[in-house]
Design an enzyme around this catalytic site. Structure first.
Site, PDB file in Angstrom:
ATOM      1  N   ARG A 298      -1.568  -7.608  14.531  1.00  0.00           N
ATOM      2  CA  ARG A 298      -2.196  -6.627  13.403  1.00  0.00           C
ATOM      3  C   ARG A 298      -2.671  -7.485  12.376  1.00  0.00           C
ATOM      4  O   ARG A 298      -3.690  -6.948  11.871  1.00  0.00           O
ATOM      5  CB  ARG A 298      -0.924  -5.937  12.943  1.00  0.00           C
ATOM      6  CG  ARG A 298      -0.465  -4.764  13.630  1.00  0.00           C
ATOM      7  CD  ARG A 298       1.025  -4.221  13.768  1.00  0.00           C
ATOM      8  NE  ARG A 298       1.092  -3.767  12.413  1.00  0.00           N
ATOM      9  CZ  ARG A 298       2.371  -3.664  12.029  1.00  0.00           C
ATOM     10  NH1 ARG A 298       3.408  -4.045  12.505  1.00  0.00           N
ATOM     11  NH2 ARG A 298       2.503  -3.046  10.774  1.00  0.00           N
TER      12      ARG A 298
ATOM     13  N   ARG B 226      10.117  -7.113   6.031  1.00  0.00           N
ATOM     14  CA  ARG B 226       9.991  -5.830   5.875  1.00  0.00           C
ATOM     15  C   ARG B 226      10.767  -5.404   7.511  1.00  0.00           C
ATOM     16  O   ARG B 226      11.468  -4.434   7.555  1.00  0.00           O
ATOM     17  CB  ARG B 226       8.796  -5.122   5.625  1.00  0.00           C
ATOM     18  CG  ARG B 226       8.692  -3.571   5.539  1.00  0.00           C
ATOM     19  CD  ARG B 226       7.472  -3.125   5.409  1.00  0.00           C
ATOM     20  NE  ARG B 226       6.722  -3.493   5.925  1.00  0.00           N
ATOM     21  CZ  ARG B 226       5.154  -3.099   6.238  1.00  0.00           C
ATOM     22  NH1 ARG B 226       4.899  -2.486   4.899  1.00  0.00           N
ATOM     23  NH2 ARG B 226       4.334  -3.354   6.879  1.00  0.00           N
TER      24      ARG B 226
ATOM     25  N   ARG C   6       9.737  -0.122  14.080  1.00  0.00           N
ATOM     26  CA  ARG C   6       8.415   0.469  14.785  1.00  0.00           C
ATOM     27  C   ARG C   6       8.221  -0.430  16.025  1.00  0.00           C
ATOM     28  O   ARG C   6       8.665  -1.702  16.247  1.00  0.00           O
ATOM     29  CB  ARG C   6       7.238   0.260  13.777  1.00  0.00           C
ATOM     30  CG  ARG C   6       7.308   1.424  12.795  1.00  0.00           C
ATOM     31  CD  ARG C   6       6.377   1.293  11.779  1.00  0.00           C
ATOM     32  NE  ARG C   6       5.035   0.631  12.056  1.00  0.00           N
ATOM     33  CZ  ARG C   6       4.155   0.262  11.017  1.00  0.00           C
ATOM     34  NH1 ARG C   6       4.228   0.817  10.081  1.00  0.00           N
ATOM     35  NH2 ARG C   6       2.904  -0.262  11.547  1.00  0.00           N
TER      36      ARG C   6
ATOM     37  N   ARG D  89     -10.699   0.951   8.640  1.00  0.00           N
ATOM     38  CA  ARG D  89     -10.392  -0.557   9.156  1.00  0.00           C
ATOM     39  C   ARG D  89     -11.461  -1.186   9.408  1.00  0.00           C
ATOM     40  O   ARG D  89     -11.072  -2.529   9.787  1.00  0.00           O
ATOM     41  CB  ARG D  89      -9.286  -0.144  10.078  1.00  0.00           C
ATOM     42  CG  ARG D  89      -7.905  -0.383   9.427  1.00  0.00           C
ATOM     43  CD  ARG D  89      -6.916  -0.160  10.906  1.00  0.00           C
ATOM     44  NE  ARG D  89      -5.637  -0.683  10.574  1.00  0.00           N
ATOM     45  CZ  ARG D  89      -4.451   0.061  10.056  1.00  0.00           C
ATOM     46  NH1 ARG D  89      -4.547   1.138   9.497  1.00  0.00           N
ATOM     47  NH2 ARG D  89      -3.336  -0.784   9.831  1.00  0.00           N
TER      48      ARG D  89
ATOM     49  N   LYS E  44       0.728  -1.156  -0.145  1.00  0.00           N
ATOM     50  CA  LYS E  44      -0.064   0.073   0.008  1.00  0.00           C
ATOM     51  C   LYS E  44       0.888   1.038   0.085  1.00  0.00           C
ATOM     52  O   LYS E  44       0.569   2.196  -0.776  1.00  0.00           O
ATOM     53  CB  LYS E  44      -0.722  -0.139   1.240  1.00  0.00           C
ATOM     54  CG  LYS E  44      -2.166  -0.723   1.048  1.00  0.00           C
ATOM     55  CD  LYS E  44      -3.103  -0.290   2.209  1.00  0.00           C
ATOM     56  CE  LYS E  44      -2.328  -0.799   3.563  1.00  0.00           C
ATOM     57  NZ  LYS E  44      -2.677  -0.588   4.795  1.00  0.00           N
TER      58      LYS E  44
HETATM   59  P1  ADP Z   1      -0.122  -1.412   9.233  1.00  0.00           P
HETATM   60  O1  ADP Z   1      -0.929  -1.269   8.008  1.00  0.00           O
HETATM   61  O2  ADP Z   1       1.394  -1.885   8.913  1.00  0.00           O
HETATM   62  O3  ADP Z   1      -0.477  -2.292  10.351  1.00  0.00           O
HETATM   63  P2  ADP Z   1      -0.454   1.440  10.037  1.00  0.00           P
HETATM   64  O4  ADP Z   1       0.808   2.521   9.702  1.00  0.00           O
HETATM   65  O5  ADP Z   1      -1.439   1.536   9.083  1.00  0.00           O
HETATM   66  O6  ADP Z   1       0.226   0.208   9.989  1.00  0.00           O
HETATM   67  O7  ADP Z   1      -1.145   1.564  11.347  1.00  0.00           O
HETATM   68  C1  ADP Z   1      -0.409   1.458  12.711  1.00  0.00           C
HETATM   69  C2  ADP Z   1      -1.375   1.033  13.721  1.00  0.00           C
HETATM   70  O8  ADP Z   1      -2.141   2.484  13.800  1.00  0.00           O
HETATM   71  C3  ADP Z   1      -2.388   0.079  13.519  1.00  0.00           C
HETATM   72  O9  ADP Z   1      -1.802  -1.254  14.203  1.00  0.00           O
HETATM   73  C4  ADP Z   1      -3.446   0.538  14.811  1.00  0.00           C
HETATM   74  O10 ADP Z   1      -3.057   0.456  15.911  1.00  0.00           O
HETATM   75  C5  ADP Z   1      -3.408   2.066  14.417  1.00  0.00           C
HETATM   76  N1  ADP Z   1      -4.233   2.578  13.392  1.00  0.00           N
HETATM   77  C6  ADP Z   1      -4.190   3.092  12.301  1.00  0.00           C
HETATM   78  N2  ADP Z   1      -5.278   3.271  11.452  1.00  0.00           N
HETATM   79  C7  ADP Z   1      -6.259   3.033  12.222  1.00  0.00           C
HETATM   80  C8  ADP Z   1      -7.607   2.956  12.075  1.00  0.00           C
HETATM   81  N3  ADP Z   1      -7.984   3.355  11.003  1.00  0.00           N
HETATM   82  N4  ADP Z   1      -8.445   2.497  13.217  1.00  0.00           N
HETATM   83  C9  ADP Z   1      -7.733   2.214  14.132  1.00  0.00           C
HETATM   84  N5  ADP Z   1      -6.431   2.038  14.491  1.00  0.00           N
HETATM   85  C10 ADP Z   1      -5.639   2.551  13.464  1.00  0.00           C
END
Ligand code: ADP
Length: 192
Positions: free
Chosen positions: A149, A127, A138, A93, A18
């Site tokens: 996740r 990654r 991270r 999400r 993405k």
């Molecule tokens: P990845 O897709 O690699 O898990 P992101 O950078 O999109 O990572 O998100 C990291 C974290 O941020 C998620 O695991 C969650 O805790 C939080 N997060 C991001 N976007 C949302 C969302 N739309 N709703 C709830 N939590 C979110």
């Protein structure tokens, strides 16, 4: 779609590419990239009150509660720098987040980067190792949080694929191809 000012949602599991695809599209078509993960990490890095609230949840790999993420997204969308096109990455999400989005803003299409579940864990672990080698690990890039996740993704986010498909908004792209081939399929599918 609104001409050359597309409003897009990018959907896909961790490791589906993405971030890479969003960056290429944003550069080529001068779009804003709004990533809820980046917005949340900004708050963590700047030690804001919101950052304090979400630290542990994010480190464990769980989803941040809707009341926090809705406020954060609304604040960002209210800047209106995205009128000429944007890519939303990391939101929605859950179906309830999808409903919130639909109630407040219009999006043209949802680009879904489709990769089989068996490929996902291998990609994300690789990654995480690469990021660690660059000193950019991270908080949520350990094996335990990664598994959480992914569980969150498959139980709560993946249902959005059929939800958007039913609305006729979904563009499904085979995410196992090369970066260039994925990008070409996205542009072709969107008519860009
Ligand atoms: P990845 O897709 O690699 O898990 P992101 O950078 O999109 O990572 O998100 C990291 C974290 O941020 C998620 O695991 C969650 O805790 C939080 N997060 C991001 N976007 C949302 C969302 N739309 N709703 C709830 N939590 C979110």
């Amino acid at each position: 779609m609104s001409g050359k000012n597309p409003k897009l949602i990018l959907l896909g599991a961790q490791g589906s590419g993405k971030g890479t695809q969003a960056e290429l599209l944003c550069k080529a078509f001068d779009l804003e990239h709004i990533s809820t993960g980046d917005l949340l990490r900004w708050h963590r890095q700047h030690h804001t009150k919101l950052g304090g609230k979400v630290g542990r949840i994010m480190a464990e790999g769980l989803l941040v509660p809707d009341e926090i993420i809705f406020g954060l997204l609304s604040e960002r969308m209210n800047q209106h720098d995205w009128n000429f096109g944007l890519i939303l990455d990391g939101f929605p999400r859950t179906v309830s987040q999808g409903e919130f989005l639909a109630e407040n803003w219009n999006f043209d299409r949802v680009v879904y980067l489709d990769i089989p579940r068996e490929v996902v864990l291998g990609r994300v672990l690789k990654r995480a190792e690469e990021m660690a080698a660059q000193g950019k690990r991270r908080d949520d890039d350990n094996e335990e949080a990664l598994k959480v996740r992914l569980d969150e993704y498959y139980s709560k986010t993946e249902p959005l694929v059929s939800w958007y498909e039913a609305k006729g908004l979904l563009l499904r792209v085979d995410g196992t191809q090369s970066i260039e081939a994925v990008q070409a399929d996205i542009r072709k599918g969107l008519g860009l």
